[in-house]
Design an enzyme around this catalytic site. Structure first.
Site, PDB file in Angstrom:
ATOM      1  NE  ARG A   1      50.569 -22.758 -22.824  1.00 11.57           N
ATOM      2  CZ  ARG A   1      51.338 -22.253 -21.884  1.00 11.57           C
ATOM      3  NH1 ARG A   1      51.930 -23.044 -21.007  1.00 11.57           N
ATOM      4  NH2 ARG A   1      51.529 -20.966 -21.809  1.00 11.57           N
TER       5      ARG A   1
ATOM      6  CE  LYS B   1      46.281 -28.069 -31.198  1.00 10.70           C
ATOM      7  NZ  LYS B   1      46.602 -27.438 -29.962  1.00 10.70           N
ATOM      8  CG  ASN B   2      45.666 -23.998 -31.524  1.00 11.15           C
ATOM      9  OD1 ASN B   2      45.553 -24.974 -30.780  1.00 11.15           O
ATOM     10  ND2 ASN B   2      46.791 -23.708 -32.145  1.00 11.15           N
TER      11      ASN B   2
ATOM     12  NE  ARG C   1      53.577 -23.895 -24.868  1.00 13.13           N
ATOM     13  CZ  ARG C   1      52.717 -24.599 -25.607  1.00 13.13           C
ATOM     14  NH1 ARG C   1      52.832 -25.906 -25.708  1.00 13.13           N
ATOM     15  NH2 ARG C   1      51.729 -23.996 -26.237  1.00 13.13           N
ATOM     16  N   PRO C   2      55.937 -20.143 -19.888  1.00 14.75           N
ATOM     17  CG  PRO C   2      57.375 -18.324 -19.538  1.00 14.75           C
ATOM     18  CD  PRO C   2      57.063 -19.407 -20.503  1.00 14.75           C
ATOM     19  CB  ILE C   3      50.818 -18.699 -17.583  1.00  7.24           C
ATOM     20  CG1 ILE C   3      50.956 -19.070 -16.103  1.00  7.24           C
ATOM     21  CG2 ILE C   3      50.681 -19.943 -18.428  1.00  7.24           C
ATOM     22  CD1 ILE C   3      49.629 -19.563 -15.505  1.00  7.24           C
ATOM     23  CG  ASP C   4      55.301 -13.994 -17.953  1.00 12.13           C
ATOM     24  OD1 ASP C   4      55.369 -15.054 -18.615  1.00 12.13           O
ATOM     25  OD2 ASP C   4      55.673 -12.897 -18.409  1.00 12.13           O
ATOM     26  CD  GLN C   5      53.450 -10.684 -20.534  1.00 10.62           C
ATOM     27  OE1 GLN C   5      52.807  -9.666 -20.821  1.00 10.62           O
ATOM     28  NE2 GLN C   5      54.536 -10.638 -19.768  1.00 10.62           N
TER      29      GLN C   5
ATOM     30  NE  ARG D   1      48.036 -32.201 -27.500  1.00 12.91           N
ATOM     31  CZ  ARG D   1      48.785 -31.109 -27.438  1.00 12.91           C
ATOM     32  NH1 ARG D   1      50.084 -31.213 -27.418  1.00 12.91           N
ATOM     33  NH2 ARG D   1      48.255 -29.913 -27.373  1.00 12.91           N
TER      34      ARG D   1
ATOM     35  CG  ASP E   1      51.028 -23.840 -34.231  1.00 13.43           C
ATOM     36  OD1 ASP E   1      52.010 -23.921 -33.470  1.00 13.43           O
ATOM     37  OD2 ASP E   1      49.903 -23.464 -33.841  1.00 13.43           O
TER      38      ASP E   1
ATOM     39  CB  CYS F   1      53.452 -29.659 -27.751  1.00 17.39           C
ATOM     40  SG  CYS F   1      52.388 -30.718 -28.742  1.00 17.39           S
TER      41      CYS F   1
ATOM     42  CB  ILE G   1      57.168 -18.571 -31.732  1.00 13.11           C
ATOM     43  CG1 ILE G   1      57.061 -17.816 -33.061  1.00 13.11           C
ATOM     44  CG2 ILE G   1      55.908 -18.414 -30.865  1.00 13.11           C
ATOM     45  CD1 ILE G   1      56.400 -16.480 -33.057  1.00 13.11           C
TER      46      ILE G   1
HETATM   47  N1  EPU Z   1      54.824 -16.646 -23.320  1.00 14.81           N
HETATM   48  C1  EPU Z   1      55.379 -16.206 -22.130  1.00 14.81           C
HETATM   49  N2  EPU Z   1      54.527 -15.826 -21.126  1.00 14.81           N
HETATM   50  C2  EPU Z   1      53.187 -15.896 -21.246  1.00 14.81           C
HETATM   51  C3  EPU Z   1      52.614 -16.357 -22.443  1.00 14.81           C
HETATM   52  C4  EPU Z   1      53.457 -16.736 -23.478  1.00 14.81           C
HETATM   53  O1  EPU Z   1      56.603 -16.128 -21.994  1.00 14.81           O
HETATM   54  O2  EPU Z   1      52.493 -15.547 -20.282  1.00 14.81           O
HETATM   55  C5  EPU Z   1      55.696 -17.024 -24.430  1.00 14.81           C
HETATM   56  C6  EPU Z   1      55.585 -18.492 -24.792  1.00 14.81           C
HETATM   57  O3  EPU Z   1      56.384 -19.298 -23.953  1.00 14.81           O
HETATM   58  C7  EPU Z   1      56.030 -18.478 -26.220  1.00 14.81           C
HETATM   59  C8  EPU Z   1      55.470 -17.161 -26.755  1.00 14.81           C
HETATM   60  O4  EPU Z   1      55.269 -16.342 -25.602  1.00 14.81           O
HETATM   61  O5  EPU Z   1      57.423 -18.463 -26.284  1.00 14.81           O
HETATM   62  C9  EPU Z   1      54.153 -17.250 -27.513  1.00 14.81           C
HETATM   63  O6  EPU Z   1      53.210 -17.984 -26.734  1.00 14.81           O
HETATM   64  P1  EPU Z   1      51.647 -17.907 -26.967  1.00 14.81           P
HETATM   65  O7  EPU Z   1      51.013 -17.513 -25.693  1.00 14.81           O
HETATM   66  O8  EPU Z   1      51.354 -17.086 -28.177  1.00 14.81           O
HETATM   67  O9  EPU Z   1      51.306 -19.419 -27.302  1.00 14.81           O
HETATM   68  P2  EPU Z   1      50.270 -20.375 -26.589  1.00 14.81           P
HETATM   69  O10 EPU Z   1      49.014 -19.650 -26.320  1.00 14.81           O
HETATM   70  O11 EPU Z   1      50.936 -21.118 -25.515  1.00 14.81           O
HETATM   71  C10 EPU Z   1      49.132 -21.045 -28.845  1.00 14.81           C
HETATM   72  C11 EPU Z   1      48.800 -22.343 -29.548  1.00 14.81           C
HETATM   73  C12 EPU Z   1      50.090 -22.974 -30.045  1.00 14.81           C
HETATM   74  C13 EPU Z   1      50.788 -21.997 -30.983  1.00 14.81           C
HETATM   75  C14 EPU Z   1      51.033 -20.663 -30.284  1.00 14.81           C
HETATM   76  C15 EPU Z   1      51.636 -19.600 -31.173  1.00 14.81           C
HETATM   77  C16 EPU Z   1      46.810 -23.079 -28.423  1.00 14.81           C
HETATM   78  C17 EPU Z   1      46.153 -24.019 -27.487  1.00 14.81           C
HETATM   79  N3  EPU Z   1      48.127 -23.212 -28.596  1.00 14.81           N
HETATM   80  O12 EPU Z   1      49.994 -21.401 -27.772  1.00 14.81           O
HETATM   81  O13 EPU Z   1      49.681 -24.116 -30.773  1.00 14.81           O
HETATM   82  O14 EPU Z   1      52.029 -22.538 -31.381  1.00 14.81           O
HETATM   83  O15 EPU Z   1      49.779 -20.159 -29.765  1.00 14.81           O
HETATM   84  O16 EPU Z   1      50.813 -19.352 -32.249  1.00 14.81           O
HETATM   85  O17 EPU Z   1      46.156 -22.231 -29.021  1.00 14.81           O
HETATM   86  C18 EPU Z   1      49.943 -26.196 -31.769  1.00 14.81           C
HETATM   87  O18 EPU Z   1      48.760 -26.086 -32.147  1.00 14.81           O
HETATM   88  O19 EPU Z   1      50.727 -27.081 -32.187  1.00 14.81           O
HETATM   89  C19 EPU Z   1      50.455 -25.241 -30.801  1.00 14.81           C
HETATM   90  C20 EPU Z   1      51.560 -25.452 -30.093  1.00 14.81           C
END
Ligand code: EPU
Length: 428
Positions: A93, A22-23, A122-126, A397, A305, A117, A327
Site C-alpha cells: 500500500r 512501520k507506518n 482502497r481508493p486513492i481519490d483523496q 510485513r 490496526d 493488505c 474504517i
Molecule cells: N480512502 C478513500 N479514498 C482515499 C483514501 C482513503 O476512500 O483516497 C478510504 C480507505 O479506503 C479507508 C479509509 O478511507 O476506508 C481510511 O484510509 P486511510 O487513507 O486512512 O488509510 P491508508 O493510508 O490506506 C493507513 C495505514 C493502515 C491503517 C490506516 C488507518 C499505512 C501504510 N497504512 O492506511 O495500516 O489501517 O492508515 O489508520 O500507513 C496496517 O498497518 O495494518 C494498516 C493497514
C-alpha cells in the site's frame, strides 16, 4: 512455506523492546526522495515492507545502504526517472507514497496501483484530489497512476473524510510547492507528526501536524539529516494485548505511552492493569477479563490496526462485547479463523458480536492480513494446545522478529518449514 507453530497456554513474562513504527517508517523512507542531500534514518524496523521500499528506491537509481540492521543511509540524487517498477509497487500500500514524493521532486510520478493488505476496496481519490488542488493532473496508463504538473502551487485542500495516506501524500507534494498549502480535515496519527518532524528537521516549514489543520509553506531546498523513527504504537499495543490474553506480566519498553492512550483505556476497561512510565508500559492481569464495546476511529480514537488483536482478547472475556470497525470495508476476515479455535463471534457487516468463551483451543489457522495474523498469534499464545499459523509473510510485513521477541517473553513459538498442498502434490 514457513509457518508459526505455537504451543499455547503459557503466560508471557518479562520485557519486550518495541521497534520503529512501520507506518511512520514507510513514509520517512519515501520522503528521502525530497531530500537534496544524503540522509540517515535510525530506528527503522526490520520488516518486509521496508525492504520493499528500499528496493523501490534502489531500482530507481538511489543509493541505499544498511549502516546497521535498523539504520539506513539514503542518497536519492541518482534517481533520474520518476517511475516505480510494477512488481514492487503492487505488493504494498505504501508504494502510493512515491506518487507524492516523486511529484514533489520531479513534478511527475508514474506509480502502479498500490497493493497491500486486502481490507476491501482502497481508493486513492483523496490523494488525487490533493495533487489536483496543487496544480497536477492525473490519468491511468497501463494500470499505473501517472501524475504530472508544470508547477506545484500551494492551495487549500479539504479532505472529504480523514485519511492517513492522502494526508501524507498532500504533505509530500506541498513541501516544495510555491507558497502556502492548508490541509483541512487532516489525519492526526503519530506517524503524520513524525513525517512533519522529519521534513522540518531538513528545513521544511510544516505547522499544525497532529491537529486537523496543517499549514505548509513551500521551501526550495531540504538538507540532509539523521533522524530516528518513532516507536510503533501498534506493535506495542499488540504485545500489550498478548500479555493480557495470556494473563501474563510484561513490560513493553521503548514506547511513547501517550500514543497508546486509547489502547490503554480499553485494556483497563476490560480489567487489565496498565501502569505507564516515561518510556514503557507495564501490563499484567490479576482478575477476570470483562466485556466491552469498541468502535474504531481515526487517531486519537481506537485504531483499526488494533481491532483484530483486541477482538481476540474479548473472546476470552466474560459476557458479550460489540466491536464496530467501519474504517475499511472488510476487516473481519480473520473471524472465520478464530471460530476454528472455538471463538463465538457473529459478524453483520462492520459489526462483530463476540460472546466470551473463556478459553480458545489450538487449531491450524491462516493469517488473512497483517493485523489478522497478529491476532492469530495472540489466539495461539492464549489457547490450549497447538496452533499452526499459515501465511506468516503477512505478519512479517509489519512485525520485526515477532517469534524471537515472544520467545524472549517465555512463549513456545517456532518457525517451521512445511510444504503446502501444491508442493506436496508435486513432490508426491
Ligand atoms: N480512502 C478513500 N479514498 C482515499 C483514501 C482513503 O476512500 O483516497 C478510504 C480507505 O479506503 C479507508 C479509509 O478511507 O476506508 C481510511 O484510509 P486511510 O487513507 O486512512 O488509510 P491508508 O493510508 O490506506 C493507513 C495505514 C493502515 C491503517 C490506516 C488507518 C499505512 C501504510 N497504512 O492506511 O495500516 O489501517 O492508515 O489508520 O500507513 C496496517 O498497518 O495494518 C494498516 C493497514
Amino acid at each position: 512455506m514457513e509457518k508459526f507453530v505455537i504451543h499455547g497456554g503459557k503466560p508471557l513474562h518479562g520485557t519486550v523492546q518495541i521497534s520503529g513504527a512501520k507506518n511512520a517508517a514507510v513514509a520517512l523512507v519515501a520522503a528521502t526522495i525530497l531530500c537534496d542531500e544524503p540522509c540517515v534514518l535510525e530506528n527503522v524496523p526490520e520488516i518486509s515492507d521496508i525492504t520493499k521500499c528500499m528496493k523501490i528506491l534502489r531500482e530507481m537509481g538511489a543509493e541505499v545502504r544498511l549502516l546497521d540492521k535498523n539504520t539506513i543511509y539514503f542518497d536519492t540524487k541518482g534517481i533520474e526517472k520518476p517511475e516505480v517498477p510494477y512488481e514492487l509497487a503492487r505488493t504494498m500500500r505504501a508504494s502510493c507514497y512515491f506518487l507524492g514524493t516523486l511529484l514533489g521532486r520531479f513534478h511527475e510520478a508514474f506509480v502502479p496501483m498500490p497493493g497491500g493488505c486486502d481490507l476491501g476496496d482502497r481508493p486513492i481519490d483523496q490523494h488525487l484530489k490533493a495533487f489536483k488542488a496543487l496544480g497536477a493532473s492525473d490519468e491511468i496508463v497501463n494500470g499505473a497512476n501517472h501524475v504530472t504538473a508544470d508547477e506545484l502551487v500551494g492551495n487549500q485542500i479539504y479532505f472529504d473524510f480523514v485519511t492517513v495516506g492522502a494526508t501524507m501524500n498532500a504533505i509530500f507534494a506541498a513541501v516544495k510547492a510555491k507558497g502556502l498549502t492548508i490541509i483541512e480535515n487532516a489525519a492526526k496519527e503519530p506517524h503524520i507528526v513524525d513525517l512533519a518532524n522529519f521534513l522540518n528537521s531538513m528545513g521544511a516549514d510544516i505547522r499544525g501536524a497532529g491537529t486537523d489543520v496543517i499549514k505548509i509553506r513551500g521551501v526550495d531546498y531540504l538538507k540532509g539529516v539523521t533522524y530516528a523513527t518513532i516507536p510503533d504504537q501498534i506493535e506495542a499495543g499488540t504485545y500489550m494485548v498478548a500479555a493480557a490474553a495470556t494473563k501474563g506480566d510484561v513490560v513493553i519498553a521503548n514506547v511513547i505511552p501517550k500514543h497508546l492512550e486509547s489502547i490503554t483505556a480499553k485494556l483497563r476497561k476490560v480489567g487489565v492493569n496498565v501502569e505507564e512510565s516515561d518510556e514503557s508500559v507495564h501490563v499484567w492481569v490479576d482478575g477476570p477479563l470483562m466485556k466491552t464495546s469498541i468502535k474504531t476511529m481515526p487517531h486519537p480514537g481506537f485504531p483499526t490496526d488494533m481491532q483484530p488483536q483486541f477482538s481476540t482478547l474479548l473472546t476470552l472475556a466474560e459476557g458479550t462485547s460489540i466491536v464496530t470497525d467501519d474504517i475499511f470495508d472488510n476487516r473481519f476476515r480473520y473471524v472465520a479463523e478464530l471460530r476454528r479455535m472455538g471463538a463465538d463471534i457473529s459478524v453483520d457487516g462492520k459489526v462483530a458480536v463476540i460472546q466470551g468463551v473463556g478459553k480458545l483451543k489450538g487449531a491450524p489457522v491462516v493469517a488473512t492480513d497483517l493485523r489478522a495474523g497478529a491476532a492469530m498469534v495472540i489466539a495461539g499464545l492464549a489457547a490450549e494446545g497447538t496452533t499452526e499459523i499459515d501465511n506468516i509473510f503477512y505478519i512479517e510485513r509489519g512485525y520485526e522478529k515477532i517469534d524471537e521477541k515472544l520467545r524472549g517473553l517465555g512463549a513456545d513459538i517456532q518457525r517451521v518449514y512445511k510444504p503446502d498442498a501444491n508442493e506436496m502434490e508435486l513432490s508426491g
